[in-house]
Design an enzyme around this catalytic site. Structure first.
Site, mmCIF file in Angstrom:
data_model
loop_
_atom_site.group_PDB
_atom_site.id
_atom_site.type_symbol
_atom_site.label_atom_id
_atom_site.label_comp_id
_atom_site.label_asym_id
_atom_site.label_seq_id
_atom_site.Cartn_x
_atom_site.Cartn_y
_atom_site.Cartn_z
ATOM 1 N N ASP A 281 44.113 -23.617 -35.688
ATOM 2 C CA ASP A 281 44.032 -22.414 -34.847
ATOM 3 C C ASP A 281 45.177 -21.410 -35.005
ATOM 4 O O ASP A 281 45.686 -20.870 -34.012
ATOM 5 C CB ASP A 281 43.940 -22.812 -33.365
ATOM 6 C CG ASP A 281 42.812 -23.792 -33.076
ATOM 7 O OD1 ASP A 281 41.983 -24.034 -33.973
ATOM 8 O OD2 ASP A 281 42.768 -24.329 -31.956
ATOM 9 N N LYS B 69 35.482 -23.516 -32.938
ATOM 10 C CA LYS B 69 35.379 -24.496 -31.861
ATOM 11 C C LYS B 69 35.712 -23.846 -30.524
ATOM 12 O O LYS B 69 36.359 -22.794 -30.472
ATOM 13 C CB LYS B 69 36.307 -25.685 -32.124
ATOM 14 C CG LYS B 69 37.807 -25.363 -32.116
ATOM 15 C CD LYS B 69 38.624 -26.581 -32.486
ATOM 16 C CE LYS B 69 40.118 -26.321 -32.486
ATOM 17 N NZ LYS B 69 40.702 -25.992 -31.180
ATOM 18 N N CYS C 49 45.715 -27.928 -28.248
ATOM 19 C CA CYS C 49 44.851 -28.397 -29.339
ATOM 20 C C CYS C 49 45.530 -29.423 -30.251
ATOM 21 O O CYS C 49 44.882 -30.358 -30.721
ATOM 22 C CB CYS C 49 44.341 -27.205 -30.144
ATOM 23 S SG CYS C 49 43.328 -26.089 -29.138
#
Length: 220
Positions: A41, A101, A134
């Site tokens: 990310d 996601k 995450c």
């Protein structure tokens, strides 16, 4: 010895060492065989808010370059790219398929399928953002499955240094190995006679950017 180094040593030698580290088969020695690089990310909208964002991405980019040289498969995710934008170009991941996601863990169905095609590797080198969200959720999922997780401390960050500090401390308690970009590069080649050593050495001509970890660990 300066106080900051003494504090760092005390922290790293504290009795939160993972129980499995006493098992010689699981001391965390990295290998190019059976390893995967997870890139989490590193997207455009995070740039203004993540502590040391540019240096985190720079270190992750070195890891990605090394993975290509050494034949270690990289896997890239993006958190809600419609709202948070694409992966930043300086990561050098333009040729990778980005798995979109909404969950905090990277272990979504598409990633699990990709891992199956790689014959289910056992070692995961994890970098990206955010450390307490995450990165942490991905690491917990992998650790629960008995995987070996290497968190590259100078290639992960959060908006808050406090969240980053306690995420790394918490991940260490859960059994993840904390490491650095350059340590990963050297452990993967093991020997100056390695056929790819000179290419890896070029990635280390300049020291990895400082991401504030020393002052940061002295806080514990």
């Amino acid at each position: 010895m300066p106080n900051v180094y003494r504090s760092l040593l005390f922290h790293l030698q504290s009795p939160t060492t993972p129980a499995h580290s006493h098992n010689m088969a699981n001391i965390g020695r990295l290998s190019t065989k059976g390893s995967v690089l997870l890139l989490c990310d590193m997207q455009e909208k995070f740039r203004p808010n993540i502590f040391q964002f540019d240096n985190i991405v720079s270190n992750a980019a070195r890891l990605l370059q090394a993975s290509r040289i050494l034949g270690i498969p990289p896997i890239l995710t993006e958190q809600y790219p419609k709202g948070l934008g694409p992966t930043v170009p300086e990561l050098g991941a333009g040729d990778l398929t980005a798995h979109a996601k909404t969950s905090f863990t990277m272990m979504i169905e598409q990633v699990e399928k990709e891992l199956q095609t790689l014959e289910n590797p056992k070692q995961f080198i994890l970098c990206g953002i955010e450390a307490h969200a995450c990165i942490a959720c991905t690491a917990y999922d992998l650790l629960e499955k008995g995987m070996e997780v290497h968190i590259v401390a100078d290639a992960v960050s959060s908006r808050s240094q406090t969240d980053r500090l306690f995420a790394l401390s918490r991940l260490k308690q859960s059994g993840a190995f904390l490491t650095t970009t350059e340590a990963v590069l050297l452990q993967l080649v093991q020997d100056a006679k390695h056929p790819n050593f000179k290419e890896i050495q070029k990635l280390m001509i300049h020291p990895s950017p400082d991401t504030g970890l020393l002052a940061f660990f002295s806080a514990l």
